[in-house]
Design an enzyme around this catalytic site. Structure first.
Site, PDB file in Angstrom:
ATOM      1  N   GLY A  43       0.815  -1.290   0.016  1.00 58.29           N
ATOM      2  CA  GLY A  43       0.016   0.024  -0.247  1.00 58.29           C
ATOM      3  C   GLY A  43       0.845   1.268  -0.145  1.00 58.29           C
ATOM      4  O   GLY A  43       0.198   2.421  -0.209  1.00 58.29           O
ATOM      5  N   CYS A 252     -28.410  -8.987 -15.352  1.00 57.60           N
ATOM      6  CA  CYS A 252     -27.821  -8.667 -16.787  1.00 57.60           C
ATOM      7  C   CYS A 252     -28.728  -9.348 -17.973  1.00 57.60           C
ATOM      8  O   CYS A 252     -29.407 -10.443 -17.756  1.00 57.60           O
ATOM      9  CB  CYS A 252     -26.559  -9.399 -17.147  1.00 57.60           C
ATOM     10  N   CYS A 255     -26.983 -12.394 -19.946  1.00 54.56           N
ATOM     11  CA  CYS A 255     -26.731 -13.916 -19.320  1.00 54.56           C
ATOM     12  C   CYS A 255     -27.396 -13.903 -17.989  1.00 54.56           C
ATOM     13  O   CYS A 255     -27.316 -14.995 -17.357  1.00 54.56           O
ATOM     14  CB  CYS A 255     -25.093 -13.755 -18.645  1.00 54.56           C
ATOM     15  N   CYS A 277     -23.786  -6.805 -18.257  1.00 58.43           N
ATOM     16  CA  CYS A 277     -22.472  -6.969 -17.489  1.00 58.43           C
ATOM     17  C   CYS A 277     -21.590  -6.099 -18.100  1.00 58.43           C
ATOM     18  O   CYS A 277     -21.105  -6.190 -19.116  1.00 58.43           O
ATOM     19  CB  CYS A 277     -21.717  -8.441 -17.545  1.00 58.43           C
ATOM     20  N   CYS A 283     -19.565 -12.367 -18.992  1.00 61.37           N
ATOM     21  CA  CYS A 283     -20.824 -12.380 -19.547  1.00 61.37           C
ATOM     22  C   CYS A 283     -20.615 -13.604 -20.756  1.00 61.37           C
ATOM     23  O   CYS A 283     -21.660 -14.385 -20.783  1.00 61.37           O
ATOM     24  CB  CYS A 283     -21.382 -11.096 -20.157  1.00 61.37           C
TER      25      CYS A 283
END
Lengths: 296, 364
Positions: A43, A252, A255, A277, A283
């Protein structure tokens, strides 16, 4: 191991006149040293001698330099922008590496060893050995609270993060919630507050204890940082206002996924909307599994 | 079934072809040669070399041609080429006191050793469009050549320096000069790095900042001590030889601003320097750079530093036009995902606000 989408290009020639992956070996070594330091201090933003690239600043030069420094001839590269493999900038960066390295490229998350991304983490869970490389515009999570680099570096050194907590609290006082939808700050390994890059906060939980190596490159700002595998990544919140992610009332339209980040598509000028998606590979994979039942 | 918009490879390829076509323009019009750009758009080439940090007139002319005259794009092209070049060392410092001078003026003294030499300049021209140029005018009459003065032309600042009226400047240490293209900039930045950033910095940005110091935002009482244009030798010491050999000559513009300084606890009242140096003939840039360099020395000289031009982090972080244009123009890239996340949030907040309102109405 290669599907049809994976171009079989191992050992293929790369463009003449340039080193493998464009950067010279000395530069790669310098960047690798910065990456190692970044992994050792999760980080923490490591300054590095960012080079000028043939692509514009702000268009992924940091991610490209990180990718160029870790890519080898056996790697399989996937590049996404907004979750999709076919957005113009993803196409352009993938073509850049295809040209300068000759490595195989893929659209399948599962088949890639390196994934360079802008603004998303793939929906398909990553595994050990994969490297996710983020393009980062502004690496400093405190930048909008304090414009001066000399100040923010001090604040990180002293872990003096009060201003961030206050800003989140002010959001709650004003809007009843933490009003950050993307680039939602995280704390890595219980120490450094870090920018996840402008991914939607929907993706933040995927960073936590992820088995893949997560590398972040900011070219213009000359910073590299990292999240090693299985590192704790916590999205900042309060006990009484816990962190939550976006939810959609729909699934979605292609899908049927209910667990993925959905892009809103305006279908006509009469208020027509549909949701699909943002992760095109996820997807497509789900539709292939379901036998591509829909047509029309 | 809905098919998502594809930004595919074909579209990019076609866009690039269209660009190439537009760049060439009407094939009935003769194509520009690099020599024409180098000779007849010389200031464009000068600027691209300066901000591109690469002295190569031919490559800079190529960049201008490829960029269709967009100079920031040309600077970008030249930088992206430069970054791939190997470094075999640093040259000896060039000695502008030994310059073969083509232009040299001082606004601080009426006459100076070596004299004032106007040289090729827009100064004192009347800015009236010259329609004979449009008609591809006849060859111009050659300028009268003054007798080339053999006397050296000492820098005006050196003349002042002899009396101790002008601050002496010597490097603080023998450390090698830094390189902002190889190492990340840290703040506060040393003067060598600061000057590098300014030399590469955008002419327009520095012009505006320099101008602001003249309008009360960090006034530093400047005089154009000297501006000189000409050729200097570049020398290099190969390790095997141990003595300098001449690599060639480059054209540079140097500006030394002379600024009043009232003195401090450690320094007597004297004049201080703002320094500007560019490749080629870039006078506006060299002067702006010198003004901003001096403004950025405020803290070092114990002056109040409240104006934007005196703020090192602000100036140095935003002077580079290749960085700036990249980041501004990246807003053209898709941000669907972030925008979607914002949409979801704004809708949720609107819903909450609406519920609040209806509750209030119901309570009334």
């Amino acid at each position: 191991m290669t599907s049809d989408e994976t171009t079989a290009a191992f050992g293929a020639e790369h463009v003449a006149g340039y080193n493998f992956a464009y950067l010279d070996e000395q530069t790669k070594r310098m960047i690798r040293r910065a990456i190692l330091k970044a992994i050792a201090i999760p980080g923490y933003q490591v300054p590095f001698g960012s080079r000028e690239m043939p692509l514009p600043y702000g268009w992924g030069t940091g991610g490209i330099q990180v990718t160029a420094s870790v890519i080898g001839p056996d790697d399989v590269l996937k590049v996404i922008d907004q979750g999709a493999d076919d957005t113009t900038n993803a196409v352009s960066i993938r073509a850049f590496f295809a040209k300068t390295t000759g490595v195989a490229t893929t659209e399948r998350t599962a088949e890639a060893t390196l994934i360079q991304t802008r603004h998303r983490i793939p929906e398909t869970p990553l595994r050990e050995g994969q490297v996710l490389i983020y393009q980062v515009p502004i690496p400093e999570p405190l930048r909008w609270l304090e414009p001066r680099e000399s100040e923010t570096r001090k604040m990180h050194a002293l872990a003096e993060y009060g201003v961030m907590q206050v800003s989140l609290y002010e959001d709650i006082a004003r809007y009843g919630r933490i009003a950050k939808a993307y680039n939602y700050p995280v704390r890595v390994h219980a120490r450094y507050i870090t920018s996840p890059s402008p991914i939607p906060k929907f993706d933040n939980p995927k960073m936590d204890r992820n088995p893949a190596i997560q590398l972040f490159g900011a070219g213009r700002e000359r910073r590299i940082y990292a999240i090693p595998p299985y590192t704790a990544v916590e999205s900042l919140d309060f006990d009484d206002y816990p962190f939550t992610v976006e939810q959609w009332p729909e699934s979605c339209a292609l899908c049927g996924a209910t667990d993925s980040f959905l892009d809103e598509i305006v279908t006509n000028d009469k208020g027509g909307r549909m949701f699909i998606c943002s992760d095109t590979d996820y997807c497509a994979g789900r539709r292939a599994e379901n036998g591509e039942e829909t047509a029309a | 079934m809905y098919v998502a918009v594809k930004g595919g490879e074909r579209a990019i390829e076609n866009a690039h072809r269209l660009l190439a076509e537009e760049r060439r323009g009407d094939p009935a019009v003769p194509e520009l040669t690099l020599a024409q750009i180098d000779q007849q758009l010389a200031h464009a080439v000068d600027r691209v070399m300066t901000e591109g940090s690469l002295y190569d007139r031919e490559l800079a002319a190529l960049a201008v041609k490829q960029a269709r005259g967009d100079l920031i794009e040309a600077i970008f092209l030249l930088r992206a080429y430069r970054t791939t070049l190997p470094r075999f060392g640093a040259s000896e410092p060039v000695d502008t006191g030994e310059m073969v001078v083509r232009r040299r003026i001082s606004a601080t003294f009426k006459d100076i050793p070596g004299g004032q030499v106007l040289g090729p300049t827009f100064d004192y021209t009347h800015r009236l469009l010259d329609f004979t140029l449009a008609a591809e005018g006849a060859p111009v009459a050659a300028a009268e050549e003054a007798e080339q003065s053999v006397a050296a032309m000492p820098r005006v600042t050196d003349i002042l320096g002899r009396d101790g009226l002008f601050e002496a400047e010597t490097a603080e240490d023998d450390a090698p000069v830094g390189d902002v293209t190889r190492d990340p900039l840290e703040f506060p930045a040393d003067r060598d790095l600061r000057l590098q950033v300014l030399a590469r910095g955008d002419e327009g940005f520095l012009l505006a900042l320099g101008y602001s110091t003249q309008r009360g935002y960090g006034n530093n009482h400047p005089f154009a001590g000297e501006i000189r244009l000409g050729e200097v030798d570049v020398e290099f010491v190969p390790e095997e030889l141990g003595f300098p050999v001449e690599l060639g000559e480059v054209t540079v513009t140097e500006c030394q601003m002379v600024n009043q300084f009232k003195g401090s606890a450690t320094m007597p009242p004297q004049f201080t320097r703002g320094y500007g140096l560019t490749f080629g003939h870039c006078e506006r840039k060299a002067m702006s750079m010198a003004l901003v360099d001096r403004a950025l020395r405020a803290r070092e000289l114990g002056e109040e530093a409240a104006a934007p031009a005196q703020d090192e982090e602000f100036v140095l972080a935003h002077a580079d036009n290749v960085q700036a244009t990249g980041f501004v123009e990246h807003l053209k890239l898709p941000h669907y995902v972030d925008f979607q996340a914002e949409l979801v949030m704004v809708r949720a907040m609107r819903d909450a606000a609406e519920q609040d309102n209806s509750r209030k109405v119901a309570a009334e």
